[in-house]
Design a protein around this motif. Structure first.
Motif: not given
Length: 327
Positions: A171-193
Motif C-alpha cells: 500500500g501507499t504507507v505499506g512496508m515496501a514503500n516504507g522501506l524504500w522511503t527510509g532507505a532513499t529519503g524519497a517522499a513516496e515509494g514506487p509501489f502504487q499499483f
C-alpha cells in the motif's frame, strides 16, 4: 425265488374323461402347491426389486422439504430481483430499465472490465497453481505436507483479508514503500499499483490460486510415480515428463479449477472494494453503486440479472465441454 405279481400300469386319463357315474365332470382337487407359489422351486419368489415401487411410493415426499427450503431461500429472492427489474419507479411493468442500462457507457465499461479481469485472473491462477502444485506434489522438501494442509485452510479465508494483507505490504504507507522511503529519503515509494486494475488482478490471483491447486493436488496424488521413474530412466527430460505424462492427467482438474475461478472472479466484490482501485468498476460494483449510492433499484436489478445469466451460462458451457471431454 418266486417273484410277486407285476404291477399293473394304470393309464393316465385326460381331465375331460374323468366323469362321475352321472356323467358330470369330477373337479380334481390339487392340494399340492403349484409352481410359482411362494416357497416352491418351480418359480422363484418375487424379488424385492419387484416390490420396490410399492415400498418407495412415498419417497418423493422426502424431497419436498429441501426443495421448499431451496425455493424459499434462493429461488424466491432471485424471482423478486427479476420482477423488480421490470418494475420502474413510476409504476407498472416495463423493460425500459433494460434499455437504459444496456445503452449506458458505465454498463459497457463495467462488463468489459469484469470479463477481462476474470479471464486474466483465471489464466494467472491456472499457470501459478499448476507450477506450485507440481512442486508440492513431486519435489520433496521439508514441510511439504504442512504446505498442502495450509492450502485447505487458505480456502476458508475471506477475500478482503488477503486484500488487507496486500495493502499492508504494497500500500501507499505499506512496508515496501516504507522501506524504500527510509532507505532513499524519497517522499513516496514506487509501489502504487494496488489502486489500479493490476492491483485487483494481483489480489485475485493471490486469493484464487489455491482453488486451482486443491483439485490439482488431488489429481497428482493418483498418478503412479512408477510411470515418472520409467520415463526418466528412458531419458525423458522433466519438461517432457510434465507435458506427456502429468499434464494429460491434470486436464480435468485444471478444467474444474479454472471454471470455478472464472465464475468466482466474475462475481467478486470484496477485493475490488477493499483495494479502492480508481476507475475499476465491475458488474458487482455497479450493482452496489446503483442500489446504494444512486437508489436506482430497477437498474441495479438489471445488472444483477445480467451477472447471474453470465455465470449460469459459463457453468453450463463448462458442463458441456467437460462431458464431451470425458472429464
Amino acid at each position: 425265488m418266486t417273484s410277486g405279481p407285476a404291477p399293473v400300469a394304470v393309464p393316465a386319463l385326460p381331465h375331460s374323461r374323468l366323469r362321475s357315474s352321472g356323467g358330470t365332470p369330477i373337479a380334481l382337487r390339487n392340494d399340492c402347491p403349484q409352481p410359482g407359489q411362494p416357497g416352491q422351486p418351480g418359480r422363484p419368489e418375487s424379488s424385492a426389486s419387484e416390490q420396490g415401487p410399492r415400498r418407495w411410493s412415498a419417497a418423493p415426499l422426502w424431497a419436498l422439504p429441501p426443495v421448499a427450503v431451496l425455493g424459499l431461500v434462493f429461488l424466491y429472492p432471485l424471482a423478486l430481483v427479476v420482477q423488480q427489474s421490470f418494475r420502474p419507479d413510476s409504476g407498472g411493468t416495463s423493460a425500459q430499465a433494460y434499455a437504459d442500462v444496456f445503452a449506458s457507457t458505465a454498463f459497457r465499461e463495467a462488463l468489459w472490465t469484469t470479463v477481462w479481469l476474470a479471464v486474466a485472473a483465471t489464466v494467472g491462477c491456472l499457470v501459478l497453481g499448476f507450477v506450485l502444485a507440481l512442486v508440492i506434489a513431486f519435489v520433496p522438501f521439508p514441510g511439504g505436507k504442512a504446505v498442502a494442509r495450509f492450502i485447505d485452510v487458505f480456502l476458508s479465508f475471506p477475500s478482503f483479508l488477503i486484500t488487507l494483507a496486500l495493502l499492508f505490504v504494497y500500500g501507499t504507507v505499506g512496508m515496501a514503500n516504507g522501506l524504500w522511503t527510509g532507505a532513499t529519503g524519497a517522499a513516496e515509494g514506487p509501489f502504487q499499483f494496488l489502486t489500479t486494475p493490476w492491483g485487483v488482478l494481483l489480489a485475485e490471483i493471490t486469493y484464487f490460486t489455491p482453488f486451482v491447486m486443491r483439485p490439482l493436488l488431488a489429481a497428482f496424488s493418483g498418478i503412479d510415480t512408477g510411470q515418472l521413474e520409467v520415463a526418466s530412466s528412458l531419458g525423458a527430460r522433466p519438461a517432457r515428463i510434465v507435458r506427456q505424462v502429468i499434464l494429460p492427467e491434470a486436464l480435468p482438474a485444471l478444467a474444474a479449477g479454472g471454471s470455478l475461478v472464472l465464475v468466482l472472479c466474475l462475481n467478486e466484490f470484496g477485493i475490488v472494494l477493499f483495494t479502492g482501485a480508481k476507475g475499476v468498476t465491475t458488474l458487482p460494483m455497479l450493482v452496489y453503486g446503483k442500489a446504494i449510492l444512486e437508489s436506482d433499484y430497477p437498474g441495479a436489478c438489471v445488472v444483477a440479472v445480467v451477472n447471474v445469466l453470465i455465470s449460469v451460462g459459463l457453468y453450463g458451457l463448462y458442463r458441456v465441454v467437460s462431458r464431451r471431454a470425458g472429464a
